[in-house]
Design a protein around this motif. Structure first.
Motif, PDB file in Angstrom:
ATOM      1  N   THR A 192       0.838  -1.193   0.000  1.00 15.88           N
ATOM      2  CA  THR A 192       0.000   0.000   0.000  1.00 15.88           C
ATOM      3  C   THR A 192       0.878   1.249   0.000  1.00 15.88           C
ATOM      4  O   THR A 192       1.870   1.321   0.736  1.00 15.88           O
ATOM      5  CB  THR A 192      -0.904   0.014   1.243  1.00 15.88           C
ATOM      6  N   ILE A 193       0.509   2.206  -0.823  1.00 11.91           N
ATOM      7  CA  ILE A 193       1.229   3.481  -0.903  1.00 11.91           C
ATOM      8  C   ILE A 193       0.277   4.585  -0.448  1.00 11.91           C
ATOM      9  O   ILE A 193      -0.853   4.675  -0.933  1.00 11.91           O
ATOM     10  CB  ILE A 193       1.693   3.780  -2.337  1.00 11.91           C
ATOM     11  N   ASP A 242      -3.115  -2.047  -1.929  1.00 14.25           N
ATOM     12  CA  ASP A 242      -2.269  -3.189  -2.225  1.00 14.25           C
ATOM     13  C   ASP A 242      -2.816  -3.974  -3.410  1.00 14.25           C
ATOM     14  O   ASP A 242      -3.977  -4.372  -3.422  1.00 14.25           O
ATOM     15  CB  ASP A 242      -2.197  -4.097  -0.999  1.00 14.25           C
ATOM     16  N   GLY A 243      -1.978  -4.166  -4.435  1.00 13.60           N
ATOM     17  CA  GLY A 243      -2.351  -4.993  -5.568  1.00 13.60           C
ATOM     18  C   GLY A 243      -3.259  -4.360  -6.589  1.00 13.60           C
ATOM     19  O   GLY A 243      -3.754  -5.050  -7.480  1.00 13.60           O
ATOM     20  N   GLU A 244      -3.477  -3.045  -6.534  1.00 13.99           N
ATOM     21  CA  GLU A 244      -4.328  -2.411  -7.532  1.00 13.99           C
ATOM     22  C   GLU A 244      -3.500  -1.681  -8.581  1.00 13.99           C
ATOM     23  O   GLU A 244      -2.316  -1.408  -8.391  1.00 13.99           O
ATOM     24  CB  GLU A 244      -5.332  -1.449  -6.887  1.00 13.99           C
ATOM     25  N   ALA A 246      13.862  -7.797  -9.613  1.00 18.62           N
ATOM     26  CA  ALA A 246      14.294  -7.747  -8.212  1.00 18.62           C
ATOM     27  C   ALA A 246      13.148  -8.114  -7.275  1.00 18.62           C
ATOM     28  O   ALA A 246      13.176  -7.761  -6.086  1.00 18.62           O
ATOM     29  CB  ALA A 246      14.834  -6.361  -7.878  1.00 18.62           C
ATOM     30  N   ASP A 247      12.158  -8.845  -7.813  1.00 13.64           N
ATOM     31  CA  ASP A 247      10.979  -9.237  -7.020  1.00 13.64           C
ATOM     32  C   ASP A 247      10.283  -8.015  -6.438  1.00 13.64           C
ATOM     33  O   ASP A 247       9.826  -8.012  -5.284  1.00 13.64           O
ATOM     34  CB  ASP A 247      11.360 -10.222  -5.902  1.00 13.64           C
ATOM     35  N   ALA A 248      10.194  -6.960  -7.246  1.00  8.56           N
ATOM     36  CA  ALA A 248       9.550  -5.722  -6.807  1.00  8.56           C
ATOM     37  C   ALA A 248       8.072  -5.958  -6.528  1.00  8.56           C
ATOM     38  O   ALA A 248       7.396  -6.658  -7.277  1.00  8.56           O
ATOM     39  CB  ALA A 248       9.719  -4.644  -7.883  1.00  8.56           C
ATOM     40  N   ARG A 249       7.580  -5.337  -5.473  1.00  5.57           N
ATOM     41  CA  ARG A 249       6.154  -5.412  -5.144  1.00  5.57           C
ATOM     42  C   ARG A 249       5.420  -4.164  -5.589  1.00  5.57           C
ATOM     43  O   ARG A 249       4.197  -4.090  -5.495  1.00  5.57           O
ATOM     44  CB  ARG A 249       5.957  -5.602  -3.625  1.00  5.57           C
ATOM     45  N   ILE A 250       6.174  -3.171  -6.045  1.00  7.12           N
ATOM     46  CA  ILE A 250       5.601  -1.936  -6.582  1.00  7.12           C
ATOM     47  C   ILE A 250       6.197  -1.705  -7.956  1.00  7.12           C
ATOM     48  O   ILE A 250       7.413  -1.819  -8.154  1.00  7.12           O
ATOM     49  CB  ILE A 250       5.898  -0.726  -5.677  1.00  7.12           C
ATOM     50  N   LEU A 251       5.346  -1.350  -8.908  1.00  9.92           N
ATOM     51  CA  LEU A 251       5.778  -1.077 -10.269  1.00  9.92           C
ATOM     52  C   LEU A 251       5.304   0.326 -10.647  1.00  9.92           C
ATOM     53  O   LEU A 251       4.108   0.610 -10.649  1.00  9.92           O
ATOM     54  CB  LEU A 251       5.165  -2.115 -11.213  1.00  9.92           C
ATOM     55  N   ARG A 294      -2.050  -8.510 -17.223  1.00 14.06           N
ATOM     56  CA  ARG A 294      -1.715  -9.912 -16.960  1.00 14.06           C
ATOM     57  C   ARG A 294      -0.585 -10.017 -15.940  1.00 14.06           C
ATOM     58  O   ARG A 294      -0.647 -10.822 -15.002  1.00 14.06           O
ATOM     59  CB  ARG A 294      -1.319 -10.619 -18.257  1.00 14.06           C
ATOM     60  N   VAL A 295       0.450  -9.196 -16.125  1.00 13.46           N
ATOM     61  CA  VAL A 295       1.577  -9.207 -15.191  1.00 13.46           C
ATOM     62  C   VAL A 295       1.113  -8.809 -13.795  1.00 13.46           C
ATOM     63  O   VAL A 295       1.498  -9.433 -12.786  1.00 13.46           O
ATOM     64  CB  VAL A 295       2.690  -8.265 -15.695  1.00 13.46           C
ATOM     65  N   GLN A 296       0.258  -7.783 -13.715  1.00 15.94           N
ATOM     66  CA  GLN A 296      -0.238  -7.353 -12.414  1.00 15.94           C
ATOM     67  C   GLN A 296      -1.013  -8.482 -11.740  1.00 15.94           C
ATOM     68  O   GLN A 296      -0.878  -8.723 -10.536  1.00 15.94           O
ATOM     69  CB  GLN A 296      -1.122  -6.106 -12.586  1.00 15.94           C
ATOM     70  N   HIS A 297      -1.809  -9.193 -12.506  1.00 14.64           N
ATOM     71  CA  HIS A 297      -2.581 -10.313 -11.956  1.00 14.64           C
ATOM     72  C   HIS A 297      -1.663 -11.448 -11.522  1.00 14.64           C
ATOM     73  O   HIS A 297      -1.807 -12.010 -10.425  1.00 14.64           O
ATOM     74  CB  HIS A 297      -3.587 -10.806 -13.000  1.00 14.64           C
ATOM     75  N   ASP A 298      -0.700 -11.802 -12.372  1.00 16.61           N
ATOM     76  CA  ASP A 298       0.171 -12.940 -12.089  1.00 16.61           C
ATOM     77  C   ASP A 298       1.124 -12.677 -10.919  1.00 16.61           C
ATOM     78  O   ASP A 298       1.405 -13.582 -10.123  1.00 16.61           O
ATOM     79  CB  ASP A 298       0.998 -13.302 -13.330  1.00 16.61           C
ATOM     80  N   PHE A 299       1.630 -11.451 -10.809  1.00 15.64           N
ATOM     81  CA  PHE A 299       2.626 -11.138  -9.788  1.00 15.64           C
ATOM     82  C   PHE A 299       2.030 -10.458  -8.559  1.00 15.64           C
ATOM     83  O   PHE A 299       2.700 -10.354  -7.529  1.00 15.64           O
ATOM     84  CB  PHE A 299       3.722 -10.241 -10.375  1.00 15.64           C
ATOM     85  N   GLY A 300       0.796  -9.976  -8.662  1.00 14.56           N
ATOM     86  CA  GLY A 300       0.150  -9.321  -7.528  1.00 14.56           C
ATOM     87  C   GLY A 300       0.791  -8.017  -7.115  1.00 14.56           C
ATOM     88  O   GLY A 300       0.704  -7.605  -5.950  1.00 14.56           O
ATOM     89  N   VAL A 301       1.439  -7.336  -8.058  1.00 10.45           N
ATOM     90  CA  VAL A 301       2.139  -6.088  -7.726  1.00 10.45           C
ATOM     91  C   VAL A 301       1.153  -4.916  -7.656  1.00 10.45           C
ATOM     92  O   VAL A 301       0.069  -4.947  -8.226  1.00 10.45           O
ATOM     93  CB  VAL A 301       3.239  -5.772  -8.759  1.00 10.45           C
ATOM     94  N   THR A 302       1.568  -3.903  -6.928  1.00  7.70           N
ATOM     95  CA  THR A 302       0.859  -2.632  -6.911  1.00  7.70           C
ATOM     96  C   THR A 302       1.439  -1.771  -8.020  1.00  7.70           C
ATOM     97  O   THR A 302       2.649  -1.568  -8.082  1.00  7.70           O
ATOM     98  CB  THR A 302       1.032  -1.929  -5.552  1.00  7.70           C
TER      99      THR A 302
END
Length: 255
Positions: free
Chosen positions: A2-3, A28-30, A153-158, A181-189
């Motif tokens: 979450t940001i 988170d994850g949106e 780098a296994d980033a959780r934020i893009l 698709r990437v957002q869905h597959d990796f669960g990144v924000t």
């Protein structure tokens, strides 16, 4: 992750206001799309997340932690950042571009390259491209490499700063689908900057529309931005870039 932008503002030395007292939570994850006219502070606001811009006042929090307490270099290496053209190193091959951040973080070259090879397919690239240089790729391929590098780098934020504005419409739509698709597959924000309201409607879970002086005009889901604009400034911006109501638009309205 979450940001939270907590009453952030940016005023430059000449008095120009880049961002004006913005409070905004990216869940988170949106996919949060920052949209607005040129000079509305979209990129400035986004770059506060990785401390490429320091706010004049206010705070930026990632999972409750003020980014000012983080080393800026370490922070940037933990956050994916994609710009127009991918921002690739021209003297490095595809696989070595993707492996750059893990290697800077101390991962061995072989392990980093193996991880990079695994990411190629996940962003829609064939492994045969691994040994090519950026100049040997199409615009769409370079952007996909940029996304892979951001994820390496296994980033959780893009963070994505108008990354697809230089590619043709067909490739642009393919890349937009790839982001979803990437957002869905990796669960990144994802925080995505664009001036194109059509792109915003297609990509966003929610849209933050900024106006002159970096003022936050409205934050909402695409359907309500379109159907219930908060004021005439929002209405005018949406109508000026009236979205193409094709089957790809995600705001849930009929053609």
């Amino acid at each position: 992750m979450t940001i939270v932008f907590d009453h952030v503002s940016k005023t430059y030395d000449d008095g120009t206001i880049g961002v004006g007292d913005v409070s905004l939570t990216v869940r988170d994850g949106e996919v949060m799309v920052l949209v607005g006219p040129s000079g509305s502070g979209k990129t400035t606001l986004m770059r506060m997340v990785n401390r490429m811009v320091e706010p004049t006042s206010g705070r930026v929090l990632i999972d409750g932690r003020d980014v000012r307490g983080r080393d800026p270099i370490a922070l940037r290496r933990s956050i994916g950042y994609v710009i127009q053209g991918g921002g690739l190193l021209p003297h490095r091959t595809v696989v070595d571009n993707i492996a750059t951040i893990p290697m800077l973080n101390g991962v061995g070259r072989k392990r980093a390259r193996d991880h990079a090879m695994g990411l190629l397919g996940k962003v829609g690239l064939d492994a045969s491209l691994a040994g090519r240089y950026p100049a040997q790729l199409s615009g769409g391929q370079r952007q996909r490499v940029g996304v892979a590098r951001a994820l390496a780098a296994d980033a959780r934020i893009l963070l994505m700063d108008e990354p697809f504005s230089a590619v043709d419409p067909v490739v642009r739509r393919e890349l937009q689908n790839e982001v979803r698709r990437v957002q869905h597959d990796f669960g990144v924000t994802v925080v995505f900057v664009t001036h194109d309201i059509n792109e915003a409607f297609f990509l966003a879970d929610r849209i933050a529309l900024l106006g002159d002086g970096g003022v936050l005009e409205q934050v909402d889901v695409p359907s309500r931005i379109l159907g219930t604009p908060a004021n005439e400034r929002v209405r005018a911006f949406v109508e000026a870039g009236r979205p193409r109501m094709d089957k790809g638009v995600r705001c849930g309205l009929a053609v």
